[in-house]
Design an enzyme around this catalytic site. Structure first.
Site, short mmCIF file in Angstrom:
data_model
loop_
_atom_site.label_atom_id
_atom_site.label_comp_id
_atom_site.label_asym_id
_atom_site.label_seq_id
_atom_site.Cartn_x
_atom_site.Cartn_y
_atom_site.Cartn_z
N LYS A 189 44.96 22.72 49.16
CA LYS A 189 43.85 23.40 48.49
C LYS A 189 43.53 22.70 47.17
CE LYS A 189 43.07 27.79 46.00
NZ LYS A 189 43.69 29.10 45.67
N ASP A 232 39.05 28.13 39.29
CA ASP A 232 38.76 29.33 40.08
C ASP A 232 38.44 30.51 39.16
OD1 ASP A 232 38.48 31.23 42.02
OD2 ASP A 232 40.63 31.43 42.42
N LYS A 247 37.33 37.19 38.39
CA LYS A 247 38.66 37.50 37.89
C LYS A 247 38.57 38.12 36.49
CE LYS A 247 41.03 33.60 40.14
NZ LYS A 247 42.01 34.35 40.94
N ASP A 273 44.76 25.76 39.98
CA ASP A 273 44.55 26.25 41.33
C ASP A 273 44.37 25.12 42.34
OD1 ASP A 273 44.58 28.53 42.89
OD2 ASP A 273 42.40 28.77 42.89
N ASP A 326 37.03 35.79 45.80
CA ASP A 326 38.23 35.28 45.14
C ASP A 326 39.34 34.95 46.14
OD1 ASP A 326 39.72 34.44 42.97
OD2 ASP A 326 40.56 36.43 42.56
N GLU A 333 39.03 32.38 48.17
CA GLU A 333 38.28 31.18 48.55
C GLU A 333 39.16 30.06 49.06
OE1 GLU A 333 40.28 29.79 45.25
OE2 GLU A 333 39.31 31.73 45.47
N ARG A 363 41.66 29.93 51.16
CA ARG A 363 41.84 29.91 52.61
C ARG A 363 40.56 29.47 53.32
NH1 ARG A 363 43.12 36.22 52.39
NH2 ARG A 363 43.94 35.43 50.41
#
Length: 505
Positions: free
Chosen positions: A271, A276, A283, A294, A353, A355, A357
């Site tokens: 990833k 993020d 968030k 992230d 949030d 995202e 996956r």
């Protein structure tokens, strides 16, 4: 990178600025005993006064006042013998390296011994080379400096020479272990550098450029898919997440073809969310600045490919990193949207949030297209995994116990921790959607597992392991004092050892 040397010099003849000796809770090591004799019984006196007990990561620094050639002696506690493993050994020597670097030490000598080899094995085979690799890797991790953006910094050239002494064994194997440690630590510190970089200095495009520069001269085959390429390949999942950002998305594909043409092909899929915000499902502000890390999974894949090229195992390995920012905006994807992934499967967005996956779905599909026979994905995926395992271990979920065991064995060698979470069939229903093939997120319950259930939908019948590294990628837990603070580099060393295991298949 410091000069690395094997030394046969006794403690009393070392010309290093500082010497590291070890102790367990039940006693001093032979080298520590030698130092104690030279210091007139000071270490035994400290133990009797309970000023030093050999507890894990204790590390008093003693000025030798001319009784030893080295000006400083660091006595490193390794804790209980039956608890020592590669994870703790790496961390202990990282603490020691950091302590001495901050004190201005330039040349250090670390003394290990057969008792450490025996304790590391704890009933299983371990070698002097295993200890050498872990000790030197840990010291090199301690030579990492992370605050690179300050306008005023004191000059810190770091540790310049490391000697390893006290280990019996095949000198060729020990020297090879030192060379491996240099590569493994270099890869780990590269991941830490990327994870700590402000997101304005490490956009998806800049990450691709830096990785490509890192690979120069390695023989790796690198391809960076731009937005037009992603559109042509139908990567609607990655493109959907990217819609809210002005920074264009990329997918970085790296190949090491070191094995047989008809041999197994391991794909590492990471990833690469370089920042993020959570997107429309925004968030909270508190702590959002840390979402620069992230992309830790993608960074681990990219650095692992560099290390694999350096060590050149006879294995076929692919690295795939879908990279983008997850931002709110007038064009951002929204809860309720349906995205069409590269595989053709449709995804109902219930939480923007979740995202990571989504972009991994296209990464996994790309890896399968490239002929992967085995898949390992890695991501800072869920807060649920942090709640479950803290900053100590990565969550491991798999559809294939044999591959899962290979990853566990690689992690044990690498000094990483993994813990398996189950994928019982009852979890599958949580992602059912009325309007698409699946939802991207379920409820809070078993959040780390349902994220893996989502990813499993994109691997088909290919053996697959999912690693959720949201906890151990960065230790910021105030009371978790036996793991070094900040970015860790996990699980880059695991991937290198895994590639070497694939060379044996």
């Amino acid at each position: 990178m410091p000069t690395l040397e094997l030394s046969s010099s006794p403690l009393a003849e070392s010309d290093a600025d500082a010497v590291i000796v070890t102790a367990f809770e039940d006693g001093l090591s032979p080298a520590a005993g030698e130092a104690d004799a030279a210091l007139g019984g000071l270490l035994v006196e400290m133990r009797e006064a309970k000023e030093f007990r050999g507890r894990f990561a204790e590390r008093p620094v003693i000025h030798t006042l001319g009784r030893l050639p080295a000006r400083r002696l660091l006595v490193l506690g390794l804790g209980k013998r039956d608890q020592l493993d590669a994870f703790r050994l790496h961390n202990a020597f990282q603490f020691a390296g950091t302590t001495l670097r901050k004190q201005g030490v330039r040349r250090l000598a670390a003394h290990a011994d057969p008792a450490t080899v025996a304790a590391l094995g704890n009933g299983s085979p371990a070698s002097a080379a295993d200890v050498a690799r872990a000790v030197v890797t840990g010291l090199l991790l301690g030579n990492f400096e992370g605050d690179l953006n300050k306008s005023e910094r004191e000059p810190d050239p770091g540790i310049e020479r490391i000697e390893l002494a006290g280990l019996d064994g095949d000198e060729v194997a020990l020297r090879q272990a030192l060379g491996e440690a240099e590569v493994l630590a270099g890869a780990s510190n590269q991941v830490r550098t990327w994870a700590a970089a402000p997101s304005n200095t490490l956009t998806p495009r800049l990450l691709a450029e830096q990785a490509s520069a890192l690979y120069a001269g390695t023989g790796l085959e690198v391809e960076v898919l731009q937005r037009a390429d992603l559109e042509r390949e139908g990567m609607g999942a990655l493109l959907g997440v990217a819609r809210g950002s002005d920074e264009p998305p990329v997918m970085i594909v790296v190949r090491h073809d070191g094995g047989r043409p008809d041999g197994p092909r391991l794909a590492l899929v990471g990833k690469g969310i370089t920042f993020d915000t959570g997107g429309i499902s925004l968030k909270p502000a508190a702590g959002m600045e840390m979402m620069k890390w992230d992309m830790g999974g993608g960074a681990a894949v990219l650095a692992a490919m560099w290390a694999i090229a350096r060590l050149n195992p006879r294995a076929n390995v692919i690295g795939v990193v879908p990279a983008t920012e997850n931002m709110p905006g007038g064009r951002a994807y929204k809860p309720g949207d349906v995205l069409v992934s590269k595989s053709g499967k449709t995804i109902e967005v219930t939480n923007t949030d979740a995202e990571g996956r989504i972009i991994l779905a296209d990464g996994l599909a790309k890896a399968r297209e490239l002929g992967a026979t085995h898949l390992v994905d890695v991501a800072t995926l869920t807060g649920a995994c942090v709640v479950a395992l803290g900053h100590v271990a990565s969550g491991l979920m798999t559809n294939d116990r044999d591959l899962g065991r290979m990853v566990e064995d690689a992690a044990a060698l690498a000094g990483d921790r993994v813990a398996e979470l189950p994928l019982h069939p009852e979890y599958d229903v949580a992602l059912r959607s009325d309007v698409a093939d699946m939802k991207n997120a379920a409820g809070r319950e078993a959040g780390a597992i349902t994220a893996a259930v989502f990813l499993r939908e994109f691997v088909g019948d290919v053996p697959w392991v999912h690693l959720d590294i949201a906890g151990p990628v960065w230790n910021d837990q105030g009371d978790m004092t036996v793991i070094p603070k900040g970015p860790t580099g996990t699980p880059v060393r695991t991937f290198v050892h895994l590639a070497r295991a694939f060379a044996e298949l």
